[in-house]
Write an enzyme that holds these catalytic residues in place. Structure first.
Site, PDB file in Angstrom:
ATOM      1  N   LEU A 110       0.983  -1.144   0.126  1.00  0.00           N
ATOM      2  CA  LEU A 110       0.149  -0.032  -0.199  1.00  0.00           C
ATOM      3  C   LEU A 110       0.999   1.138   0.205  1.00  0.00           C
ATOM      4  O   LEU A 110       1.769   1.379   0.982  1.00  0.00           O
ATOM      5  CB  LEU A 110      -0.902  -0.100   1.061  1.00  0.00           C
ATOM      6  N   ASP A 111       1.070   2.069  -1.089  1.00  0.00           N
ATOM      7  CA  ASP A 111       2.028   3.048  -1.358  1.00  0.00           C
ATOM      8  C   ASP A 111       2.022   4.069  -0.212  1.00  0.00           C
ATOM      9  O   ASP A 111       1.135   4.163   0.658  1.00  0.00           O
ATOM     10  CB  ASP A 111       1.821   3.673  -2.660  1.00  0.00           C
ATOM     11  N   MET A 112       2.993   4.410   0.324  1.00  0.00           N
ATOM     12  CA  MET A 112       3.335   5.539   1.053  1.00  0.00           C
ATOM     13  C   MET A 112       2.138   6.712   1.035  1.00  0.00           C
ATOM     14  O   MET A 112       1.812   7.085   2.215  1.00  0.00           O
ATOM     15  CB  MET A 112       4.974   6.256   0.906  1.00  0.00           C
TER      16      MET A 112
END
Length: 237
Positions: free
Chosen positions: A43-45
Site C-alpha cells: 500500500l504505497d506511502m
C-alpha cells in the site's frame, strides 16, 4: 510455527515496511510487531487503509496470486466530478503503463458514491484547486499492478487525490481508526477471506511406486560378453 495476524489501518505517509534508510515513518511507528512478520502486498506511502501483516506464507500466496481473484476495494477521491462515461471505462478496462509497456486492466466494479460520514480527514489534507470539484468512487479490482488505481483514474482524466483501501474480500477495516492495529485469530481471518483453515499447508504430491523393471545389462560387466539369460551377472563364487 506460531502464526500471527494483524490488521492495520495504514495512515498516509507511512511506508508499508519495517525499515527505511532515509528515516521515513514505517510500520514500526504504529506499534510493536514480532520480528518474523511482514505486510501482505503493498500500500504505497501516499495511500491509506487496510493492510494485513502476518508470517503466514500460504495466506500471502493466496491473496497475491491473481489466479485466486481476491477482490480489493478502494475508496478513491478524484479531481473533478467524475462522469458516467469515465466510470464505464474503468469497469470495462483501461490502458495503463506497466514496466514501460502498455497494459489493459481487467474488468472492474466501479460506482460513484458520497463521501462516507466516518471517513477521517487526512493528515496532511488533500490539496484542492479553487473552483474545481472533487468526487468519490468505490473501485473493486483483483489485480495488483504498481500504482494501478492511480493510473486507471488518470487514464480517464480524473486523477486520484486520495486513495483508501477499505476491504479485501469480506474483510473490512470498519471502525478501525487511521494508524490503528488489532491482532486477529487465524480462524476469524480465514473465515472473512473465505479460506479453509484445514487446508493450511500445501503438501507435496505423493510419488507413485515405480512399476519399471530393473534394466538388464547388455553385456556382462566382468567378461564384456553379451548375456545368454536374464540373470544378473556378478563375480563367480
Amino acid at each position: 510455527m506460531q502464526y500471527k495476524y494483524f490488521i492495520v489501518n495504514k495512515p498516509y505517509g507511512v511506508l508499508p515496511q519495517f525499515s527505511d534508510d532515509g528515516g521515513r515513518p514505517t510500520l514500526k511507528s504504529l506499534g510493536k510487531f514480532p520480528n518474523d512478520v511482514y505486510p501482505v502486498g503493498r500500500l504505497d506511502m501516499d495511500s491509506e487503509g487496510l493492510l494485513i501483516i502476518t508470517n503466514d506464507k500460504l495466506l500471502n500466496h493466496k491473496l497475491l496470486n491473481p489466479k485466486f481473484e481476491y477482490d480489493k476495494t478502494y475508496l478513491v477521491q478524484v479531481d473533478g466530478d467524475i462522469t458516467t462515461e469515465a466510470i464505464k471505462k474503468l469497469e470495462k478496462g483501461t490502458q495503463i503503463t506497466v514496466n514501460s509497456a502498455p497494459y489493459t486492466t481487467l474488468p472492474a466494479l466501479c460506482k460513484k458514491v458520497d463521501k462516507p460520514d466516518n471517513l477521517q480527514e487526512r493528515n496532511p489534507p488533500v490539496r484542492f484547486r479553487k473552483n474545481i470539484p472533487t468526487s468519490f468512487i468505490e473501485l473493486t479490482i483483483h489485480e495488483g499492478k504498481n500504482r494501478q488505481v492511480r493510473k486507471m483514474t488518470a487514464s480517464v482524466d480524473f486523477p486520484t487525490l486520495r486513495l483508501v483501501r477499505f476491504a479485501i474480500g469480506n474483510l473490512r477495516i470498519k471502525e478501525l481508526k487511521s494508524g490503528g492495529v488489532i491482532e486477529v485469530q487465524r480462524d476469524l481471518l480465514y473465515e472473512k477471506l473465505g479460506l479453509k483453515t484445514n487446508d493450511r499447508e500445501e503438501k507435496p504430491k505423493a510419488r507413485r511406486p515405480s512399476t519399471r523393471k530393473p534394466r538388464v545389462p547388455t553385456r556382462n560387466p566382468n567378461t564384456g560378453k553379451a548375456p545368454t539369460s536374464k540373470k544378473r551377472y556378478g563375480k563367480s563364487r
